[in-house]
Design an enzyme around this catalytic site. Structure first.
Site, short mmCIF file in Angstrom:
data_model
loop_
_atom_site.label_atom_id
_atom_site.label_comp_id
_atom_site.label_asym_id
_atom_site.label_seq_id
_atom_site.Cartn_x
_atom_site.Cartn_y
_atom_site.Cartn_z
N ASP A 55 42.85 20.59 22.01
CA ASP A 55 42.76 19.59 23.06
C ASP A 55 42.43 18.26 22.38
O ASP A 55 42.05 18.23 21.20
CB ASP A 55 41.67 20.00 24.05
CG ASP A 55 41.40 18.94 25.08
OD1 ASP A 55 42.36 18.50 25.75
OD2 ASP A 55 40.23 18.54 25.23
N ASP A 70 40.96 14.77 24.24
CA ASP A 70 39.77 14.10 24.78
C ASP A 70 38.61 15.09 24.91
O ASP A 70 38.77 16.15 25.54
CB ASP A 70 40.07 13.50 26.15
CG ASP A 70 41.15 12.44 26.10
OD1 ASP A 70 40.83 11.26 26.28
OD2 ASP A 70 42.33 12.81 25.89
N ASP A 94 37.29 21.77 24.93
CA ASP A 94 35.93 21.49 25.41
C ASP A 94 35.76 21.79 26.88
O ASP A 94 34.65 21.69 27.40
CB ASP A 94 35.59 20.02 25.18
CG ASP A 94 36.46 19.10 26.03
OD1 ASP A 94 37.70 19.14 25.88
OD2 ASP A 94 35.91 18.35 26.86
#
Length: 224
Positions: free
Chosen positions: A15, A17, A174
């Site tokens: 991922d 961001d 995240d």
């Protein structure tokens, strides 16, 4: 999951961001400028941090809902946000250990890719700012396919493009969107605790392992 399982993998999908970069300051600045356009007060970093994860349209929808704007303003607000965010990347930085960690993975022979829900139009400028233009073998944005994470299709698309079986891939993220997408694609899922998971502990979504530091995650994968 044992470290020996990680060693058998060949593809690491990241991922963006909240995993590789901290983009909240710039996203919040663009959201606040969008809200100001409609005569609303700024939301600020703390609110925006909990709204990230499902792409720009959902981010703006959460912002206008917070600001008490009618939903019929959503498309107009989204267009304003896209304009404002285009030149709003000065505050975006890589998390500690990411540059070194990515280089270490590449040097150890891993193929690396990005799967983000961020609109693809912003990715070239961000990757250039980070010095990562030639680092990733495949980059998929939130509008690259008809669906985005947590749907597994973007991850499976990356595997197909790179000729790697999903069983040989690791999804690193995240948020619950990353973990759900990875699980639905039958991939190993590794999570970082410092990102933007809607204010919830990422461990609640049962990734195969959770790390507080990027360098620890990389050490787990390469297992010197």
């Amino acid at each position: 999951m044992q470290n020996s399982d990680a060693l058998a993998k060949s593809l690491i999908i990241f991922d963006l961001d909240g995993t590789l970069i901290d983009s909240v300051p710039d996203l919040a600045a663009a959201i606040d400028k969008t809200l100001a356009h409609f005569g609303r007060p700024p939301a600020g970093v703390d609110h925006v941090r909990t709204w990230i994860g499902n792409g720009s349209l959902k981010l703006v929808e959460r912002a206008i809902d917070w600001a008490g704007l009618d939903n019929d303003k959503l498309n107009d607000a989204h267009e304003v946000f896209l304009r404002e965010y285009t030149d709003c990347h000065d505050g975006t930085v890589a998390y500690d250990g990411v540059k070194e960690g990515l280089d270490r993975l590449i040097n150890r022979g891993f193929v690396i890719a990005i799967c983000t829900n961020k609109p693809s139009q912003f990715l070239p400028k961000i990757l250039q700012k980070m010095g990562w233009v030639d680092k990733f073998n495949c980059v998929v944005g939130g509008d690259s396919l008809p669906v985005k994470k947590p749907d597994p299709a973007p991850l499976l698309h990356i595997c197909e493009q790179l000729g790697v079986s999903p069983s040989q891939a690791i999804m690193v993220g995240d948020s619950k969107n990353d973990i759900l997408a990875g699980k639905n694609a039958s991939m190993t899922t590794l999570a970082l605790s410092y990102g933007y998971n809607y204010g919830e502990p990422i461990a609640n979504h049962n990734p195969d392992a959770v790390f507080d530091d990027f360098s620890d995650l990389v050490a787990f994968i390469v297992k010197d």
